[in-house]
Design a protein around this motif. Structure first.
Motif, PDB file in Angstrom:
ATOM      1  N   VAL A  49       0.837  -1.192   0.000  1.00  0.00           N
ATOM      2  CA  VAL A  49       0.000   0.000   0.000  1.00  0.00           C
ATOM      3  C   VAL A  49       0.877   1.248   0.000  1.00  0.00           C
ATOM      4  CG1 VAL A  49      -1.693   1.327   1.294  1.00  0.00           C
ATOM      5  CG2 VAL A  49      -1.894  -1.167   1.180  1.00  0.00           C
ATOM      6  N   GLN A  50       0.557   2.161  -0.906  1.00  0.00           N
ATOM      7  CA  GLN A  50       1.234   3.461  -0.945  1.00  0.00           C
ATOM      8  C   GLN A  50       0.198   4.557  -1.103  1.00  0.00           C
ATOM      9  OE1 GLN A  50       4.380   3.224  -4.017  1.00  0.00           O
ATOM     10  NE2 GLN A  50       5.799   3.466  -2.312  1.00  0.00           N
ATOM     11  N   LEU A  51       0.397   5.630  -0.355  1.00  0.00           N
ATOM     12  CA  LEU A  51      -0.448   6.807  -0.434  1.00  0.00           C
ATOM     13  C   LEU A  51       0.456   8.015  -0.597  1.00  0.00           C
ATOM     14  CD1 LEU A  51      -2.816   5.968   2.568  1.00  0.00           C
ATOM     15  CD2 LEU A  51      -3.293   5.600   0.148  1.00  0.00           C
ATOM     16  N   VAL A  52       0.226   8.802  -1.640  1.00  0.00           N
ATOM     17  CA  VAL A  52       1.087   9.940  -1.940  1.00  0.00           C
ATOM     18  C   VAL A  52       0.225  11.186  -2.086  1.00  0.00           C
ATOM     19  CG1 VAL A  52       2.798  10.912  -3.489  1.00  0.00           C
ATOM     20  CG2 VAL A  52       2.744   8.440  -3.087  1.00  0.00           C
ATOM     21  N   GLU A  53       0.391  12.115  -1.131  1.00  0.00           N
ATOM     22  CA  GLU A  53      -0.372  13.360  -1.151  1.00  0.00           C
ATOM     23  C   GLU A  53       0.350  14.425  -1.965  1.00  0.00           C
ATOM     24  OE1 GLU A  53      -0.772  11.759   3.190  1.00  0.00           O
ATOM     25  OE2 GLU A  53       0.786  11.968   1.664  1.00  0.00           O
ATOM     26  N   SER A  54      -0.436  15.345  -2.495  1.00  0.00           N
ATOM     27  CA  SER A  54       0.106  16.509  -3.196  1.00  0.00           C
ATOM     28  C   SER A  54      -0.922  17.633  -3.152  1.00  0.00           C
ATOM     29  CB  SER A  54       0.452  16.162  -4.649  1.00  0.00           C
ATOM     30  OG  SER A  54      -0.705  15.753  -5.352  1.00  0.00           O
TER      31      SER A  54
ATOM     32  N   ARG B 249      -9.679   8.547   4.060  1.00  0.00           N
ATOM     33  CA  ARG B 249      -9.821   9.644   5.008  1.00  0.00           C
ATOM     34  C   ARG B 249      -8.711  10.665   4.809  1.00  0.00           C
ATOM     35  NH1 ARG B 249     -10.146   4.797   7.322  1.00  0.00           N
ATOM     36  NH2 ARG B 249     -12.109   4.158   8.277  1.00  0.00           N
ATOM     37  N   TRP B 250      -9.038  11.894   5.185  1.00  0.00           N
ATOM     38  CA  TRP B 250      -8.036  12.950   5.319  1.00  0.00           C
ATOM     39  C   TRP B 250      -7.968  13.349   6.790  1.00  0.00           C
ATOM     40  CZ3 TRP B 250      -4.650  14.663   1.755  1.00  0.00           C
ATOM     41  CH2 TRP B 250      -4.905  14.416   0.400  1.00  0.00           C
ATOM     42  N   TYR B 251      -6.756  13.408   7.293  1.00  0.00           N
ATOM     43  CA  TYR B 251      -6.475  13.907   8.628  1.00  0.00           C
ATOM     44  C   TYR B 251      -5.574  15.136   8.486  1.00  0.00           C
ATOM     45  CZ  TYR B 251      -8.072   9.634  11.010  1.00  0.00           C
ATOM     46  OH  TYR B 251      -8.826   8.600  11.515  1.00  0.00           O
TER      47      TYR B 251
ATOM     48  N   TYR C  38      -2.802  14.620   5.887  1.00  0.00           N
ATOM     49  CA  TYR C  38      -2.430  13.241   5.584  1.00  0.00           C
ATOM     50  C   TYR C  38      -3.624  12.476   5.015  1.00  0.00           C
ATOM     51  CZ  TYR C  38       1.486  14.115   8.791  1.00  0.00           C
ATOM     52  OH  TYR C  38       2.600  14.621   9.410  1.00  0.00           O
ATOM     53  N   CYS C  39      -3.315  11.629   4.078  1.00  0.00           N
ATOM     54  CA  CYS C  39      -4.265  10.679   3.522  1.00  0.00           C
ATOM     55  C   CYS C  39      -4.149   9.378   4.307  1.00  0.00           C
ATOM     56  CB  CYS C  39      -3.899  10.481   2.054  1.00  0.00           C
ATOM     57  SG  CYS C  39      -4.927   9.354   1.154  1.00  0.00           S
ATOM     58  N   ASN C  40      -5.252   8.656   4.455  1.00  0.00           N
ATOM     59  CA  ASN C  40      -5.262   7.476   5.317  1.00  0.00           C
ATOM     60  C   ASN C  40      -6.247   6.432   4.796  1.00  0.00           C
ATOM     61  OD1 ASN C  40      -7.300   6.375   7.493  1.00  0.00           O
ATOM     62  ND2 ASN C  40      -5.296   6.322   8.497  1.00  0.00           N
ATOM     63  N   THR C  41      -5.911   5.161   5.015  1.00  0.00           N
ATOM     64  CA  THR C  41      -6.873   4.094   4.839  1.00  0.00           C
ATOM     65  C   THR C  41      -6.559   2.996   5.841  1.00  0.00           C
ATOM     66  OG1 THR C  41      -8.030   2.743   3.185  1.00  0.00           O
ATOM     67  CG2 THR C  41      -5.623   2.704   3.115  1.00  0.00           C
ATOM     68  N   PHE C  42      -7.533   2.128   6.068  1.00  0.00           N
ATOM     69  CA  PHE C  42      -7.380   1.024   7.006  1.00  0.00           C
ATOM     70  C   PHE C  42      -7.607  -0.265   6.242  1.00  0.00           C
ATOM     71  CE2 PHE C  42      -7.147  -0.879  11.107  1.00  0.00           C
ATOM     72  CZ  PHE C  42      -8.038  -1.940  11.109  1.00  0.00           C
ATOM     73  N   ARG C  43      -6.614  -1.137   6.255  1.00  0.00           N
ATOM     74  CA  ARG C  43      -6.690  -2.376   5.485  1.00  0.00           C
ATOM     75  C   ARG C  43      -5.841  -3.428   6.166  1.00  0.00           C
ATOM     76  NH1 ARG C  43      -3.427  -4.814   1.669  1.00  0.00           N
ATOM     77  NH2 ARG C  43      -4.488  -6.062   0.096  1.00  0.00           N
ATOM     78  N   GLY C  44      -6.359  -4.650   6.230  1.00  0.00           N
ATOM     79  CA  GLY C  44      -5.583  -5.734   6.806  1.00  0.00           C
ATOM     80  C   GLY C  44      -5.198  -5.489   8.251  1.00  0.00           C
ATOM     81  N   LEU C  45      -6.102  -4.889   9.008  1.00  0.00           N
ATOM     82  CA  LEU C  45      -5.929  -4.647  10.448  1.00  0.00           C
ATOM     83  C   LEU C  45      -4.872  -3.605  10.767  1.00  0.00           C
ATOM     84  CD1 LEU C  45      -6.242  -8.300  11.851  1.00  0.00           C
ATOM     85  CD2 LEU C  45      -8.024  -6.575  11.551  1.00  0.00           C
ATOM     86  N   ARG C  46      -4.539  -2.762   9.808  1.00  0.00           N
ATOM     87  CA  ARG C  46      -3.612  -1.681  10.113  1.00  0.00           C
ATOM     88  C   ARG C  46      -3.963  -0.445   9.312  1.00  0.00           C
ATOM     89  NH1 ARG C  46       2.280  -1.612   7.530  1.00  0.00           N
ATOM     90  NH2 ARG C  46       1.768   0.592   7.785  1.00  0.00           N
ATOM     91  N   PHE C  47      -3.527   0.700   9.854  1.00  0.00           N
ATOM     92  CA  PHE C  47      -3.697   1.964   9.173  1.00  0.00           C
ATOM     93  C   PHE C  47      -2.495   2.232   8.280  1.00  0.00           C
ATOM     94  CE2 PHE C  47      -7.483   3.683  10.973  1.00  0.00           C
ATOM     95  CZ  PHE C  47      -7.571   3.185  12.262  1.00  0.00           C
ATOM     96  N   TYR C  48      -2.752   2.856   7.153  1.00  0.00           N
ATOM     97  CA  TYR C  48      -1.705   3.297   6.244  1.00  0.00           C
ATOM     98  C   TYR C  48      -1.813   4.815   6.098  1.00  0.00           C
ATOM     99  CZ  TYR C  48      -1.002  -1.562   4.931  1.00  0.00           C
ATOM    100  OH  TYR C  48      -0.736  -2.904   4.947  1.00  0.00           O
ATOM    101  N   TRP C  49      -0.655   5.460   6.048  1.00  0.00           N
ATOM    102  CA  TRP C  49      -0.587   6.910   5.962  1.00  0.00           C
ATOM    103  C   TRP C  49       0.318   7.324   4.819  1.00  0.00           C
ATOM    104  CZ3 TRP C  49      -3.536   9.680   9.399  1.00  0.00           C
ATOM    105  CH2 TRP C  49      -3.992   8.993  10.525  1.00  0.00           C
TER     106      TRP C  49
END
Length: 116
Positions: free
Chosen positions: A2-7, A35-37, A95-106
């Motif tokens: 999983v990768q999340l890249v904000e701009s 989500r956005w935090y 920050y961009c966020n998602t929850f997958r596979g029992l963990r949060f990704y940022w």
């Protein structure tokens, strides 16, 4: 993976607008809530917008309701945050966020500064 890249962050005057983008990869984007935090210096990270996978139902805290709009383009695996009527208190790292596979990704975050 999983990768999340904000701009899209930057410096904007009070009352101005910005649109943030978060490009996602490594998972079935359309199925997951995004989500956005934000986190301001010396403050806790706070949720500012969420959009569900599937039905794209959105949710906002009172502090940004009516000013911020979250949206998603499942064809581009991208989630957006349109921010209008910005105030100095909106200054933070977003920050961009998602929850997958029992963990949060940022993502790595993008700085938004609202100042004259």
């Amino acid at each position: 993976q999983v990768q999340l890249v904000e701009s899209g962050g930057g410096l904007v005057q009070p009352g101005g607008s910005l649109r943030l983008s978060c490009a996602a990869s490594g998972f079935t984007f359309s199925s997951y809530t995004m989500r956005w935090y934000r986190q301001a210096p010396g403050k806790e990270r706070e949720l500012v917008a969420a959009i569900a996978g599937g039905n794209s139902i959105t949710d906002y805290p009172e502090s940004v309701k009516g000013r911020f709009t979250i949206s998603r383009d499942n064809a581009k695996n991208t989630v957006y945050l349109q921010m209008n009527s910005l105030k100095p208190e909106d200054t933070a790292v977003y920050y961009c966020n998602t929850f997958r596979g029992l963990r949060f990704y940022w993502g790595q975050g993008t700085q938004v500064t609202v100042s004259s």
